[in-house]
Design a protein around this motif. Structure first.
Motif, PDB file in Angstrom:
ATOM      1  N   LYS A 277       6.041  44.632   0.255  1.00  0.00           N
ATOM      2  CA  LYS A 277       6.093  43.166   0.274  1.00  0.00           C
ATOM      3  C   LYS A 277       5.420  42.535  -0.937  1.00  0.00           C
ATOM      4  CE  LYS A 277       6.235  41.368   4.852  1.00  0.00           C
ATOM      5  NZ  LYS A 277       5.462  40.801   5.956  1.00  0.00           N
ATOM      6  N   THR A 278       4.620  43.288  -1.653  1.00  0.00           N
ATOM      7  CA  THR A 278       3.833  42.712  -2.741  1.00  0.00           C
ATOM      8  C   THR A 278       3.963  43.557  -4.002  1.00  0.00           C
ATOM      9  OG1 THR A 278       1.602  42.099  -3.424  1.00  0.00           O
ATOM     10  CG2 THR A 278       1.769  43.958  -1.940  1.00  0.00           C
ATOM     11  N   ASP A 279       3.816  42.913  -5.160  1.00  0.00           N
ATOM     12  CA  ASP A 279       3.821  43.649  -6.428  1.00  0.00           C
ATOM     13  C   ASP A 279       2.457  44.256  -6.717  1.00  0.00           C
ATOM     14  OD1 ASP A 279       6.463  43.024  -6.904  1.00  0.00           O
ATOM     15  OD2 ASP A 279       5.984  41.212  -8.040  1.00  0.00           O
ATOM     16  N   HIS A 280       1.432  43.675  -6.104  1.00  0.00           N
ATOM     17  CA  HIS A 280       0.060  44.137  -6.337  1.00  0.00           C
ATOM     18  C   HIS A 280      -0.367  45.061  -5.199  1.00  0.00           C
ATOM     19  CE1 HIS A 280      -4.114  44.194  -7.474  1.00  0.00           C
ATOM     20  NE2 HIS A 280      -4.450  43.767  -6.271  1.00  0.00           N
ATOM     21  N   ILE A 281      -0.624  46.318  -5.530  1.00  0.00           N
ATOM     22  CA  ILE A 281      -1.088  47.286  -4.537  1.00  0.00           C
ATOM     23  C   ILE A 281      -2.616  47.248  -4.522  1.00  0.00           C
ATOM     24  CG2 ILE A 281      -1.166  49.721  -3.891  1.00  0.00           C
ATOM     25  CD1 ILE A 281       1.584  50.030  -5.244  1.00  0.00           C
ATOM     26  N   PRO A 282      -3.198  46.894  -3.380  1.00  0.00           N
ATOM     27  CA  PRO A 282      -4.663  46.812  -3.309  1.00  0.00           C
ATOM     28  C   PRO A 282      -5.334  48.139  -3.668  1.00  0.00           C
ATOM     29  CG  PRO A 282      -3.658  45.871  -1.340  1.00  0.00           C
ATOM     30  CD  PRO A 282      -2.570  46.557  -2.108  1.00  0.00           C
ATOM     31  N   PRO A 283      -6.325  48.105  -4.549  1.00  0.00           N
ATOM     32  CA  PRO A 283      -6.983  49.342  -4.988  1.00  0.00           C
ATOM     33  C   PRO A 283      -7.861  49.993  -3.913  1.00  0.00           C
ATOM     34  CG  PRO A 283      -8.056  47.432  -5.960  1.00  0.00           C
ATOM     35  CD  PRO A 283      -6.860  46.929  -5.217  1.00  0.00           C
ATOM     36  N   TYR A 284      -8.199  49.260  -2.861  1.00  0.00           N
ATOM     37  CA  TYR A 284      -9.071  49.800  -1.819  1.00  0.00           C
ATOM     38  C   TYR A 284      -8.336  50.711  -0.837  1.00  0.00           C
ATOM     39  CZ  TYR A 284      -7.009  45.974   0.851  1.00  0.00           C
ATOM     40  OH  TYR A 284      -6.122  45.115   1.440  1.00  0.00           O
ATOM     41  N   LEU A 285      -7.007  50.740  -0.912  1.00  0.00           N
ATOM     42  CA  LEU A 285      -6.238  51.583   0.012  1.00  0.00           C
ATOM     43  C   LEU A 285      -6.401  53.058  -0.339  1.00  0.00           C
ATOM     44  CD1 LEU A 285      -2.856  49.648   0.216  1.00  0.00           C
ATOM     45  CD2 LEU A 285      -4.642  49.764   1.963  1.00  0.00           C
ATOM     46  N   PRO A 286      -6.316  53.928   0.668  1.00  0.00           N
ATOM     47  CA  PRO A 286      -6.325  55.369   0.381  1.00  0.00           C
ATOM     48  C   PRO A 286      -5.140  55.734  -0.521  1.00  0.00           C
ATOM     49  CG  PRO A 286      -6.601  54.959   2.736  1.00  0.00           C
ATOM     50  CD  PRO A 286      -6.270  53.644   2.088  1.00  0.00           C
ATOM     51  N   ASP A 287      -5.288  56.806  -1.276  1.00  0.00           N
ATOM     52  CA  ASP A 287      -4.250  57.222  -2.230  1.00  0.00           C
ATOM     53  C   ASP A 287      -2.881  57.362  -1.594  1.00  0.00           C
ATOM     54  OD1 ASP A 287      -6.137  57.266  -4.238  1.00  0.00           O
ATOM     55  OD2 ASP A 287      -6.432  59.447  -4.153  1.00  0.00           O
ATOM     56  N   GLU A 288      -2.807  57.948  -0.410  1.00  0.00           N
ATOM     57  CA  GLU A 288      -1.523  58.181   0.243  1.00  0.00           C
ATOM     58  C   GLU A 288      -0.822  56.865   0.566  1.00  0.00           C
ATOM     59  OE1 GLU A 288      -4.366  59.663   1.198  1.00  0.00           O
ATOM     60  OE2 GLU A 288      -3.980  61.737   0.588  1.00  0.00           O
ATOM     61  N   GLN A 289      -1.586  55.871   1.031  1.00  0.00           N
ATOM     62  CA  GLN A 289      -0.980  54.572   1.327  1.00  0.00           C
ATOM     63  C   GLN A 289      -0.517  53.888   0.040  1.00  0.00           C
ATOM     64  OE1 GLN A 289      -3.671  52.262   3.736  1.00  0.00           O
ATOM     65  NE2 GLN A 289      -3.119  53.374   5.600  1.00  0.00           N
ATOM     66  N   GLN A 290      -1.284  54.043  -1.020  1.00  0.00           N
ATOM     67  CA  GLN A 290      -0.871  53.487  -2.310  1.00  0.00           C
ATOM     68  C   GLN A 290       0.428  54.140  -2.780  1.00  0.00           C
ATOM     69  OE1 GLN A 290      -3.976  53.538  -5.272  1.00  0.00           O
ATOM     70  NE2 GLN A 290      -5.412  52.449  -3.965  1.00  0.00           N
ATOM     71  N   MET A 291       0.543  55.461  -2.580  1.00  0.00           N
ATOM     72  CA  MET A 291       1.760  56.172  -2.983  1.00  0.00           C
ATOM     73  C   MET A 291       2.967  55.703  -2.173  1.00  0.00           C
ATOM     74  SD  MET A 291       0.496  60.063  -3.929  1.00  0.00           S
ATOM     75  CE  MET A 291       0.184  60.510  -2.236  1.00  0.00           C
ATOM     76  N   VAL A 292       2.768  55.449  -0.873  1.00  0.00           N
ATOM     77  CA  VAL A 292       3.862  54.955  -0.034  1.00  0.00           C
ATOM     78  C   VAL A 292       4.323  53.598  -0.563  1.00  0.00           C
ATOM     79  CG1 VAL A 292       4.483  54.090   2.263  1.00  0.00           C
ATOM     80  CG2 VAL A 292       3.241  56.251   2.042  1.00  0.00           C
ATOM     81  N   LEU A 293       3.392  52.688  -0.820  1.00  0.00           N
ATOM     82  CA  LEU A 293       3.753  51.367  -1.337  1.00  0.00           C
ATOM     83  C   LEU A 293       4.448  51.473  -2.686  1.00  0.00           C
ATOM     84  CD1 LEU A 293       0.601  49.252  -0.395  1.00  0.00           C
ATOM     85  CD2 LEU A 293       2.881  49.131   0.626  1.00  0.00           C
ATOM     86  N   ASP A 294       3.962  52.358  -3.543  1.00  0.00           N
ATOM     87  CA  ASP A 294       4.558  52.541  -4.866  1.00  0.00           C
ATOM     88  C   ASP A 294       5.990  53.062  -4.749  1.00  0.00           C
ATOM     89  OD1 ASP A 294       4.378  52.541  -7.745  1.00  0.00           O
ATOM     90  OD2 ASP A 294       4.329  54.736  -7.607  1.00  0.00           O
ATOM     91  N   ARG A 295       6.235  53.923  -3.795  1.00  0.00           N
ATOM     92  CA  ARG A 295       7.560  54.516  -3.601  1.00  0.00           C
ATOM     93  C   ARG A 295       8.539  53.500  -2.988  1.00  0.00           C
ATOM     94  NH1 ARG A 295      10.497  58.034  -5.924  1.00  0.00           N
ATOM     95  NH2 ARG A 295       8.621  59.253  -6.194  1.00  0.00           N
ATOM     96  N   CYS A 296       8.035  52.509  -2.270  1.00  0.00           N
ATOM     97  CA  CYS A 296       8.882  51.577  -1.513  1.00  0.00           C
ATOM     98  C   CYS A 296       9.155  50.271  -2.246  1.00  0.00           C
ATOM     99  CB  CYS A 296       8.244  51.290  -0.152  1.00  0.00           C
ATOM    100  SG  CYS A 296       8.153  52.728   0.916  1.00  0.00           S
ATOM    101  N   THR A 297       9.162  50.288  -3.573  1.00  0.00           N
ATOM    102  CA  THR A 297       9.444  49.059  -4.314  1.00  0.00           C
ATOM    103  C   THR A 297      10.878  48.592  -4.054  1.00  0.00           C
ATOM    104  OG1 THR A 297       9.978  50.362  -6.273  1.00  0.00           O
ATOM    105  CG2 THR A 297       7.733  49.444  -6.120  1.00  0.00           C
ATOM    106  N   ARG A 298      11.746  49.501  -3.711  1.00  0.00           N
ATOM    107  CA  ARG A 298      13.089  49.162  -3.232  1.00  0.00           C
ATOM    108  C   ARG A 298      13.197  49.735  -1.822  1.00  0.00           C
ATOM    109  NH1 ARG A 298      16.228  53.504  -2.826  1.00  0.00           N
ATOM    110  NH2 ARG A 298      15.772  55.336  -4.068  1.00  0.00           N
ATOM    111  N   ALA A 299      14.107  49.236  -1.028  1.00  0.00           N
ATOM    112  CA  ALA A 299      14.248  49.702   0.352  1.00  0.00           C
ATOM    113  C   ALA A 299      14.589  51.192   0.363  1.00  0.00           C
ATOM    114  CB  ALA A 299      15.328  48.908   1.075  1.00  0.00           C
TER     115      ALA A 299
END
Length: 111
Positions: A34-56
């Motif tokens: 939902k956002t272009d900015h991935i919060p840095p406080y998230l665990p690495d795995e959650q950041q990777m999920v968000l990074d992978r989901c930039t498109r559906a």
């Protein structure tokens, strides 16, 4: 000796949970950040999920790209959805099943 690490890592990533609380997450469910900015406080795995989901992308595809178990991705996605960082695009299972059946029929006829 590394076998123990394979079991501990998913346990830590999910906080010991074995299932997502949401029951509407399926392997074919599409996820999108939902956002272009991935919060840095998230665990690495959650950041990777968000990074992978930039498109559906489906839960299964995320799991494959990140080399994670589908159940772990569902739990991580559940947390990200609850935090308002990940959007869910629900698919109609009947449409998917009909689509798959149609494709299978076409391939059988081609043989």
């Amino acid at each position: 000796m590394t076998e123990g690490h394979d079991l501990v890592r998913p346990y830590i990533m999910t906080g010991g949970r074995t299932r997502a609380q949401r029951r509407d997450l399926r392997v074919e469910t599409l996820l999108q950040t939902k956002t272009d900015h991935i919060p840095p406080y998230l665990p690495d795995e959650q950041q990777m999920v968000l990074d992978r989901c930039t498109r559906a992308i489906s839960v299964a595809e995320v799991a494959a790209h990140l080399n994670l178990v589908v159940g772990v991705v569902m739990i991580l996605a559940d947390d990200l959805i609850s935090a308002g960082l990940l959007d869910v695009h629900h698919t109609d299972p009947v449409e998917i099943e009909l689509s798959m059946l149609t494709k299978m029929i076409e391939r059988v006829r081609a043989i």
